[in-house]
Design an enzyme around this catalytic site. Sequence first.
Site, mmCIF file in Angstrom:
data_model
loop_
_atom_site.group_PDB
_atom_site.id
_atom_site.type_symbol
_atom_site.label_atom_id
_atom_site.label_comp_id
_atom_site.label_asym_id
_atom_site.label_seq_id
_atom_site.Cartn_x
_atom_site.Cartn_y
_atom_site.Cartn_z
ATOM 1 N N CYS A 2 0.833 -1.191 0.000
ATOM 2 C CA CYS A 2 0.000 0.000 0.000
ATOM 3 C C CYS A 2 0.870 1.245 0.000
ATOM 4 C CB CYS A 2 -0.875 0.000 1.243
ATOM 5 S SG CYS A 2 0.135 -0.209 2.702
ATOM 6 N N LEU A 51 -3.708 -1.691 -0.749
ATOM 7 C CA LEU A 51 -3.865 -2.676 -1.816
ATOM 8 C C LEU A 51 -4.011 -4.018 -1.108
ATOM 9 C CD1 LEU A 51 -3.755 -3.371 -4.893
ATOM 10 C CD2 LEU A 51 -1.324 -3.823 -4.559
ATOM 11 N N ALA A 52 -5.236 -4.569 -1.098
ATOM 12 C CA ALA A 52 -5.537 -5.755 -0.289
ATOM 13 C C ALA A 52 -5.105 -7.028 -1.000
ATOM 14 C CB ALA A 52 -7.036 -5.792 0.017
ATOM 15 N N ASN A 75 3.337 -0.563 4.970
ATOM 16 C CA ASN A 75 3.357 -0.954 3.571
ATOM 17 C C ASN A 75 4.268 -2.162 3.514
ATOM 18 O OD1 ASN A 75 3.590 -1.172 0.772
ATOM 19 N ND2 ASN A 75 5.182 0.378 0.658
ATOM 20 N N GLY A 76 3.718 -3.358 3.302
ATOM 21 C CA GLY A 76 4.619 -4.490 3.284
ATOM 22 C C GLY A 76 3.958 -5.839 3.187
ATOM 23 N N THR A 316 18.867 5.466 -16.998
ATOM 24 C CA THR A 316 18.654 4.024 -17.154
ATOM 25 C C THR A 316 17.349 3.582 -16.494
ATOM 26 O OG1 THR A 316 21.047 3.730 -17.141
ATOM 27 C CG2 THR A 316 19.720 1.763 -16.821
ATOM 28 N N ARG A 319 14.364 4.686 -18.688
ATOM 29 C CA ARG A 319 14.275 3.839 -19.889
ATOM 30 C C ARG A 319 13.609 2.495 -19.571
ATOM 31 N NH1 ARG A 319 20.463 4.102 -22.226
ATOM 32 N NH2 ARG A 319 20.380 6.134 -23.279
#
Length: 510
Positions: A2, A51-52, A75-76, A316, A319
């Site tokens: 999340c 984000l479940a 978040n993890g 980089t 890109r």
Amino acid sequence: MCGILAVLGCSDDSRAKRVRVLELSRRLKHRGPDWSGLHQHGDCFLAHQRLAIVDPASGDQPLFNEDKSVIVTVNGEIYNHEELRKQLPNHKFRTGCDCDVIAHLYEEHGEDFVDMLDGIFSFVLLDTRDNSFIVARDAIGVTSLYIGWGLDGSVWISSEMKGLNDDCEHFECFPPGHLYSSKERGFRRWYNPPWFSEATPSTPYDPLVLRHTFEQAVIKRLMTDVPFGVLLSGGLDSSLVASVTSRYLANTKAAEQWGSKLHSFCVGLEGSPDLKAAKEVADYLGTVHHEFTFTVQDGIDAIEDVIYHVETYDVTTIRASTPMFLMSRKIKSLGVKWVISGEGSDEIFGGYLYFHKAPNKEEFHRETCRKIKALHQYDCLRANKSTFAWGLEARVPFLDKAFINTAMSIDPESKMIKRDEGRIEKWILRRAFDDEEHPYLPKHILYRQKEQFSDGVGYSWIDGLKAHAAKHVTDKMMLNAGNIYPHNTPTTKEAYYYRMIFERFFPQAS
């Protein structure tokens, strides 16, 4: 996974401040479209965009201990959460979420519990009993995290720079493997593996140990309650990830819910090397394969969005992030919420072609250590943010703590590139999966030479970017580049072009 945002110890605990925190948290909504949460305790605000993936029904955040005196926004993914729960028999858990163990571990062990976590994470933990807080980031920096300081003495934490850059007098990248304690008013490193000192290791190479450790790293990442897939470029790293995943998927809880057919995804320009190689690997493994093509113009049109989301002007990285950004949007549209990816292998095993110039094993090892320590600024940044731009999570088994410890303890003499002995780059990884009886991959894929990701998607991609930048950056602009950008002065027109876009989004001196 999340997006997290926290403002701690601000001078203003008014309604206006709460509204501002909510507004900034919404800038991270792309990271977690499933739920938004905000908890205020006095002058501290902890916000969350979810984000479940594990326990979608009840794992909304912030998370609490039993009496709600400890508040956490995370978040993890904590892969060993079930084992950790068994070590906490006297605690009652409110959810089945893997991150629910953090508040309870803190109650038992204080600030010293972080190394017990096996996974990737960034979190803010507030102890309301004394209004102290800690902030921590995972070992390698797979999850993104920033810290800033306001003029009023407040400390700001955000998963992305855009959550705090407008409100902080100074802000910076939160260092991986570190913990920030309000009691100590500073950072300390919690991640202290043997390889961090860069002393040359001496453990003999055992291909079966290396293979088994990597397989375990992949298997533990199959923890999910939602649909997933694997990113497959057809190169060695992504092909090994796909092969191990497809081999062990059938016996997991994920297969019970979503079936044992693995979905694979690849992106490239029409006729690119990656599309061809990925298709061959997908056919060999029997995955449900999804090919996405884009044009050079599609990529150029997305550059501004990519720089806004990935928050870098590194050439980089931009890109390589652009095809990944375009692919992530397509993957998410199919209902997939996370993917397994192959980042980190080149850094651990010296997979870049310049490693063949290493004069001795000591220099070879030091360079791999240096590359791993810098991953959070480059490949981890790309993998995390170009996928999360569309609410898609990337999991990276090569950067598993146990796997890194195993791989980095091997005598680097075994990793050295010796073409006269038939040892190309990443030879020890290739050999570990060279199984005659039960092959993981076709031989020519297992020994395929490395392509840069931005080359593999199609060679005209980089030429197109350079040509586009040349139309927007004049020779006169390049002459004055040092005066306009004295820090990290761009040396090419492409770099100058990206820098202009970046400075428009993030003009602050930090």
